[in-house]
Write a protein that holds these residues in place. Structure first.
Motif, mmCIF file in Angstrom:
data_model
loop_
_atom_site.group_PDB
_atom_site.id
_atom_site.type_symbol
_atom_site.label_atom_id
_atom_site.label_comp_id
_atom_site.label_asym_id
_atom_site.label_seq_id
_atom_site.Cartn_x
_atom_site.Cartn_y
_atom_site.Cartn_z
ATOM 1 N N TYR A 38 0.839 -1.191 0.000
ATOM 2 C CA TYR A 38 0.000 0.000 0.000
ATOM 3 C C TYR A 38 0.880 1.249 0.000
ATOM 4 N N LEU A 39 0.318 2.341 -0.498
ATOM 5 C CA LEU A 39 0.939 3.654 -0.376
ATOM 6 C C LEU A 39 0.063 4.484 0.556
ATOM 7 N N SER A 40 0.623 4.888 1.684
ATOM 8 C CA SER A 40 -0.093 5.712 2.646
ATOM 9 C C SER A 40 0.066 7.185 2.280
ATOM 10 N N ILE A 41 -1.033 7.937 2.338
ATOM 11 C CA ILE A 41 -1.029 9.378 2.051
ATOM 12 C C ILE A 41 -1.612 10.102 3.250
ATOM 13 N N LEU A 81 2.778 16.929 2.172
ATOM 14 C CA LEU A 81 2.271 15.661 1.659
ATOM 15 C C LEU A 81 3.171 14.564 2.221
ATOM 16 N N VAL A 82 2.618 13.707 3.066
ATOM 17 C CA VAL A 82 3.400 12.669 3.732
ATOM 18 C C VAL A 82 3.089 11.326 3.083
ATOM 19 N N LEU A 83 4.112 10.659 2.600
ATOM 20 C CA LEU A 83 3.963 9.401 1.880
ATOM 21 C C LEU A 83 4.752 8.297 2.590
ATOM 22 N N ALA A 84 4.216 7.083 2.566
ATOM 23 C CA ALA A 84 4.933 5.942 3.136
ATOM 24 C C ALA A 84 4.447 4.666 2.473
ATOM 25 N N LEU A 85 5.380 3.777 2.175
ATOM 26 C CA LEU A 85 5.010 2.446 1.716
ATOM 27 C C LEU A 85 4.679 1.589 2.929
ATOM 28 N N LEU A 86 3.596 0.805 2.815
ATOM 29 C CA LEU A 86 3.160 -0.056 3.906
ATOM 30 C C LEU A 86 3.250 -1.517 3.500
ATOM 31 N N MET A 114 5.228 26.099 -6.574
ATOM 32 C CA MET A 114 4.902 27.496 -6.816
ATOM 33 C C MET A 114 6.150 28.381 -6.844
ATOM 34 N N PRO A 115 6.102 29.492 -7.580
ATOM 35 C CA PRO A 115 7.212 30.438 -7.601
ATOM 36 C C PRO A 115 7.466 31.019 -6.206
ATOM 37 N N SER A 116 8.682 31.438 -5.960
ATOM 38 C CA SER A 116 9.059 31.929 -4.632
ATOM 39 C C SER A 116 8.252 33.149 -4.214
ATOM 40 N N PHE A 117 7.847 33.998 -5.180
ATOM 41 C CA PHE A 117 7.111 35.202 -4.791
ATOM 42 C C PHE A 117 5.734 34.857 -4.240
ATOM 43 N N CYS A 118 5.165 33.721 -4.665
ATOM 44 C CA CYS A 118 3.879 33.295 -4.098
ATOM 45 C C CYS A 118 4.066 32.827 -2.651
ATOM 46 N N ILE A 119 5.133 32.090 -2.421
ATOM 47 C CA ILE A 119 5.401 31.574 -1.078
ATOM 48 C C ILE A 119 5.647 32.718 -0.109
ATOM 49 N N GLU A 120 6.369 33.735 -0.563
ATOM 50 C CA GLU A 120 6.648 34.893 0.291
ATOM 51 C C GLU A 120 5.392 35.711 0.547
ATOM 52 N N ARG A 121 4.481 35.701 -0.411
ATOM 53 C CA ARG A 121 3.283 36.546 -0.316
ATOM 54 C C ARG A 121 2.247 35.979 0.619
ATOM 55 N N TRP A 122 2.100 34.664 0.653
ATOM 56 C CA TRP A 122 1.024 34.031 1.421
ATOM 57 C C TRP A 122 1.530 33.512 2.750
ATOM 58 N N ASN A 123 0.789 33.786 3.812
ATOM 59 C CA ASN A 123 1.132 33.266 5.123
ATOM 60 C C ASN A 123 0.542 31.880 5.342
ATOM 61 N N SER A 124 -0.617 31.627 4.730
ATOM 62 C CA SER A 124 -1.255 30.316 4.834
ATOM 63 C C SER A 124 -0.905 29.478 3.614
ATOM 64 N N ASP A 125 -0.949 28.173 3.777
ATOM 65 C CA ASP A 125 -0.613 27.238 2.707
ATOM 66 C C ASP A 125 -1.898 26.805 2.016
ATOM 67 N N PRO A 126 -2.028 26.994 0.690
ATOM 68 C CA PRO A 126 -3.275 26.650 0.002
ATOM 69 C C PRO A 126 -3.464 25.160 -0.224
ATOM 70 N N PHE A 127 -2.439 24.356 0.056
ATOM 71 C CA PHE A 127 -2.539 22.913 -0.111
ATOM 72 C C PHE A 127 -2.710 22.278 1.265
ATOM 73 N N GLN A 128 -3.823 21.544 1.459
ATOM 74 C CA GLN A 128 -4.104 20.961 2.769
ATOM 75 C C GLN A 128 -4.407 19.469 2.647
ATOM 76 N N ASP A 129 -5.676 19.118 2.533
ATOM 77 C CA ASP A 129 -6.054 17.706 2.525
ATOM 78 C C ASP A 129 -5.629 17.067 1.214
ATOM 79 N N TYR A 130 -4.806 16.035 1.304
ATOM 80 C CA TYR A 130 -4.194 15.448 0.111
ATOM 81 C C TYR A 130 -4.832 14.113 -0.267
ATOM 82 N N GLN A 131 -4.916 13.884 -1.553
ATOM 83 C CA GLN A 131 -5.221 12.572 -2.110
ATOM 84 C C GLN A 131 -4.193 12.282 -3.202
ATOM 85 N N ILE A 132 -3.842 11.024 -3.386
ATOM 86 C CA ILE A 132 -3.093 10.576 -4.557
ATOM 87 C C ILE A 132 -3.983 9.583 -5.292
ATOM 88 N N ILE A 133 -4.236 9.835 -6.561
ATOM 89 C CA ILE A 133 -5.042 8.920 -7.359
ATOM 90 C C ILE A 133 -4.213 8.439 -8.547
#
Length: 436
Positions: free
Chosen positions: A28-31, A57-62, A83-102
């Protein structure tokens, strides 16, 4: 149903320094999502926190016992990698949260799924092609990777201080599309995300209709938007010759994104039937639940009758006390409406038990103290359980693996009989259930 090449990358069988015995261990691949903010403790809450957020995004083989394989895990920060560095510097919150891998079919004529995609959700859901492969040790070398992506992998070994918090772990290498910035560099960071938007909000799932290939060698694939209470879906596309940049692939061919980062909805199919959805299998004892019914995890196949197999997913709703309850639902794939054929009553999922494997490694002492309260009743379940995974059990096709998060503190996986799921969908019983 994975393409052999994709499977060999994930297990490591392609690599001369990973033995067949080691590759055979990976089942299995854990996400998961990791980060510096969560709701497990007051000091790390996301809301009104001035600290810059980092979501991984945390991944592990099971292995076959659903346990992590040593030396085969990784944590990558997609926002920083994509994302480009200027986006990372501009935003305090991270727009990527709940992850799925399909995994999806991207090659016409190939009935096997040959490309991975990462779905990341917060106030909206975005999707990116991604490559993941097992490596014997940490490396920045991406040579020999023959997929529809190109370019460098995310550095496993930081090249400078700016990359020091981009990747952690060893044994799993990751890379994304090579060009993520649109050709018009003057566009804002939000527009960059909108090139890969699935839609506003979250909790979307991808499924195939299972009816075999069309004349052009494609297999119909859909995005489930709402599981029931006017079930809705749209047809989506993963077929492309390559995934190098934004212009190589469209999730919704000829689709447009309008105001408030919402896709044009003219292509969505909504199921309106005179009889409505099937009646739930048991009544719940609490007041009207808040908000829409949302999909949580989907889908496994379940034998329904002598000549029919249905797909089963899990939905969730929120109680007035902000607790989470879940339902199984089943839908047919014989028609393009994908009508629901059954919906279970509401149930809650149990806390970690003493007999759980590695239960002694739990480090959050108060994780299980927050019990589910509904009206005047208290149930022996955590307040929040969110089922993020429902997959076939590799050791026995009569079982499935259900994975869920508990109070934003830890994750738990249980093996559940498909007969038990079928019972939830067909047997009328009383009040709320607990799944331990």
């Amino acid at each position: 149903d994975l393409d052999p090449k994709l499977l060999d990358y994930l297990t490591g069988r392609y690599h001369p320094n990973i033995s067949n015995e080691e590759a055979d261990q990976a089942k299995y691949l854990s996400i998961a999502r990791g980060g510096n903010f969560n709701n497990c403790g007051n000091a790390t809450r996301r809301m009104n926190n001035p600290t810059k957020e980092q979501s991984y995004l945390v991944l592990a083989l099971l292995d076959e016992k659903l346990q992590p394989i040593p030396g085969a895990s990784a944590a990558v920060r997609p926002f920083q990698a994509l994302m480009p560095s200027f986006c990372i510097e501009r935003w305090n919150s991270d727009p990527f949260q709940d992850y799925q891998i399909i995994a999806a079919r991207s090659t016409k004529g190939n009935e096997k799924k040959d490309q991975l995609f990462m779905i990341a959700s917060d106030t909206l859901s975005v999707i990116f092609a991604i490559d993941i492969r097992r490596v014997p040790s940490a490396t920045n070398d991406a040579s020999g990777w023959k997929t529809k992506l190109k370019g460098a992998a995310v550095n496993m070994i930081a090249a400078d201080e700016h990359e020091s918090d981009q990747f952690y772990g060893e044994g799993l290498q990751v890379r994304f599309m090579d060009e993520t910035v649109p050709s018009d560099k003057n566009k804002y960071c939000e527009v960059i995300l909108m090139h890969n938007i699935m839609d506003g909000r979250k909790n979307y799932h991808i499924f195939d209709d299972g009816r075999g290939p069309n004349e052009d060698g494609t297999i119909n694939t859909y995005m489930e938007i709402r599981p029931y209470g006017i079930r809705s879906h749209r047809k989506v596309n993963f077929y492309a010759d390559r995934f190098h940049n934004f212009h190589d692939w469209q999730l919704v061919p000829n689709g447009t994104i309008g105001e408030h980062r919402i896709r044009d909805r003219s292509d969505i199919t909504e199921n309106h039937s005179r009889g409505g959805d099937p009646k739930v299998q048991w009544d719940h004892p609490f007041p009207r639940l808040e908000g829409d019914v949302r999909g949580t995890a989907c889908c496994i196949d379940l034998a329904w009758s002598k000549n029919e197999t249905v797909k089963v997913g899990i939905s969730h709703q929120v109680t007035p006390e902000r607790g989470y309850v879940s339902n199984f639902y089943a839908f047919e794939t014989k028609t393009s409406k994908f009508w629901n054929v059954a919906i279970s009553g509401s149930f809650c999922l149990g806390s970690m038990a003493e007999h759980d494997v590695n239960a002694e490694t739990q480090i959050f002492p108060s994780a299980d103290k927050r019990k589910l309260h509904i009206g005047n009743e208290t149930y022996n379940c955590p307040t929040i359980t969110f089922a993020s995974g429902l997959v076939e059990y590799e050791a026995d096709p009569n079982y499935a693996v259900l994975s869920y998060g508990v109070n934003d503190c830890y994750s738990r996986s249980i093996v559940i009989s498909k007969n038990r799921i079928r019972e939830f969908l067909t047997v009328k019983v009383g009040l709320v259930h607990a799944v331990q």
